[in-house]
Motif scaffolding. Sequence first.
Motif, mmCIF file in Angstrom:
data_model
loop_
_atom_site.group_PDB
_atom_site.id
_atom_site.type_symbol
_atom_site.label_atom_id
_atom_site.label_comp_id
_atom_site.label_asym_id
_atom_site.label_seq_id
_atom_site.Cartn_x
_atom_site.Cartn_y
_atom_site.Cartn_z
ATOM 1 N N ALA A 126 -11.840 31.637 -33.259
ATOM 2 C CA ALA A 126 -11.008 30.865 -34.276
ATOM 3 C C ALA A 126 -9.734 31.628 -34.060
ATOM 4 C CB ALA A 126 -11.769 31.127 -35.679
ATOM 5 N N MET A 127 -8.533 30.939 -34.116
ATOM 6 C CA MET A 127 -7.408 31.361 -34.046
ATOM 7 C C MET A 127 -6.315 30.238 -34.789
ATOM 8 S SD MET A 127 -7.261 32.314 -29.972
ATOM 9 C CE MET A 127 -5.468 33.203 -29.896
ATOM 10 N N THR A 128 -6.422 30.250 -36.067
ATOM 11 C CA THR A 128 -6.007 29.446 -36.986
ATOM 12 C C THR A 128 -4.639 29.500 -36.914
ATOM 13 O OG1 THR A 128 -7.766 29.669 -38.695
ATOM 14 C CG2 THR A 128 -5.897 28.513 -39.261
ATOM 15 N N ASN A 129 -3.837 30.697 -36.991
ATOM 16 C CA ASN A 129 -2.338 30.501 -36.907
ATOM 17 C C ASN A 129 -1.790 29.992 -35.439
ATOM 18 O OD1 ASN A 129 -1.555 31.349 -39.601
ATOM 19 N ND2 ASN A 129 -2.095 33.160 -38.976
ATOM 20 N N THR A 130 -2.203 30.613 -34.439
ATOM 21 C CA THR A 130 -2.200 30.365 -32.879
ATOM 22 C C THR A 130 -2.193 29.038 -32.603
ATOM 23 O OG1 THR A 130 -2.542 32.676 -32.395
ATOM 24 C CG2 THR A 130 -2.276 30.969 -30.543
ATOM 25 N N GLN A 131 -3.426 28.259 -33.097
ATOM 26 C CA GLN A 131 -3.629 26.892 -33.044
ATOM 27 C C GLN A 131 -2.649 25.911 -33.701
ATOM 28 O OE1 GLN A 131 -7.557 25.743 -34.311
ATOM 29 N NE2 GLN A 131 -7.106 23.671 -33.771
ATOM 30 N N LYS A 132 -2.151 26.411 -34.918
ATOM 31 C CA LYS A 132 -1.200 25.547 -35.878
ATOM 32 C C LYS A 132 0.063 25.595 -34.856
ATOM 33 C CE LYS A 132 0.846 25.044 -39.958
ATOM 34 N NZ LYS A 132 1.038 25.368 -41.668
ATOM 35 N N LEU A 133 0.503 26.649 -34.556
ATOM 36 C CA LEU A 133 1.799 26.730 -33.733
ATOM 37 C C LEU A 133 1.859 26.225 -32.505
ATOM 38 C CD1 LEU A 133 4.597 28.086 -33.765
ATOM 39 C CD2 LEU A 133 3.664 30.157 -32.464
#
Length: 392
Positions: free
Chosen positions: A359-366
């Motif tokens: 899970a890489m929430t911030n990286t995914q969003k960016l």
Amino acid sequence: MRRTALLATVTALVAGALVWPAARQADAAPVTFAHPGVTVSKSQLDFARTKVNAGAQPWKAAYDQMVASKYADLNRVPKPRATVECGSYSNPNYGCTDEREDAIAAYTDALAWYITRDDRYAKKSIALMDAWSAVIKEHTNSNAPLQTGWAGSSWPKAAELIKYTYTGTWANSGRFATMLRTVYLPEVINGSNSNGNWELSMMEAAVGISVFLEDRTSYDKAIAKFRTRTAAYIYLSSDGALPKTVPSQNLDTTAKIVNYWQGQSTFVTGLTQETCRDFTHTGYGISAISHIAETSRIQGEDLYGTDVGERLRQALGFQSKYQLGEAVPSWLCGGSLTLGLGPVTETGYNALHNRLGIAMTNTQKLTEQNRPSGSNNLFVAWETLTDGDNPN
């Protein structure tokens, strides 16, 4: 006699003097290099090509962005020169921009060839590589190592695609290999004690060139330097009170380390040596780390499962959350960050999130917010096309 020989063999194996032929030491070059194998593999390219031809997103938009760029211009005129002179902050700039952009254009055209099978793109890529291999002799001035790293990262990506996928001929491929071996590799292979993004970009070039040249000795040397530099570039709490260092830099006191880390004295997981400088240079380092890890994976050793992957994951997440607008605490860089991470998250995000399921929430969003990611006009180009949600 046979029993004696067998006992001797077993003894040698136990002592580590012999290795079974199929074995491979960690961080060692592959016995047989995979081609095309610099940052993108044939299976990745085939996936992207299928998606583009089906009109699927985000790959079609990424492809359209690429072919509409100046780098895919079939009328592009290369501007080679014998001596490329690059000073600090591009002063002077004698051939520096021209070289980097011609190298990116050669890679762009090679990608366009692979997606379209239009011979004109392959021939343009070859023309750009031939123009430079016929002329260039050296890089000079203070930024020569970094310039060579940047241009030297794009050239082998182009060359790998043309040499191993183009169905036509490339008569001067040997001359191009000689250029990489004599002009580029000696300038980058010994690394740098400057800011970490320098050595990381130089090692990206050295690894890519080594794959194209099938130079196992240089590959091993570059990967070893890369491992040491990555550990000294991205901090993990498991490193201890202070970040790891590169021995040749003699950062042997806390004061020296803090100064090298741009005055930052509080170390937290995911912080990089250049976070407090600016996110743009930090992005150069992160990008080079992901590119080398990707090339190594294609060549049979998955560094994403080592501390390299963990450092990359943490650096992406840490920088991404602030790039997305999270408030900067007072202990971090004096409470002020210079943003501008650049189009550098696709490769690492795809490897760690899509392949490994992290899970890489911030990286995914960016990453999704920035699609399609283009080029930083230095050494990063078209990674939504090649790496975006690519399972291969």
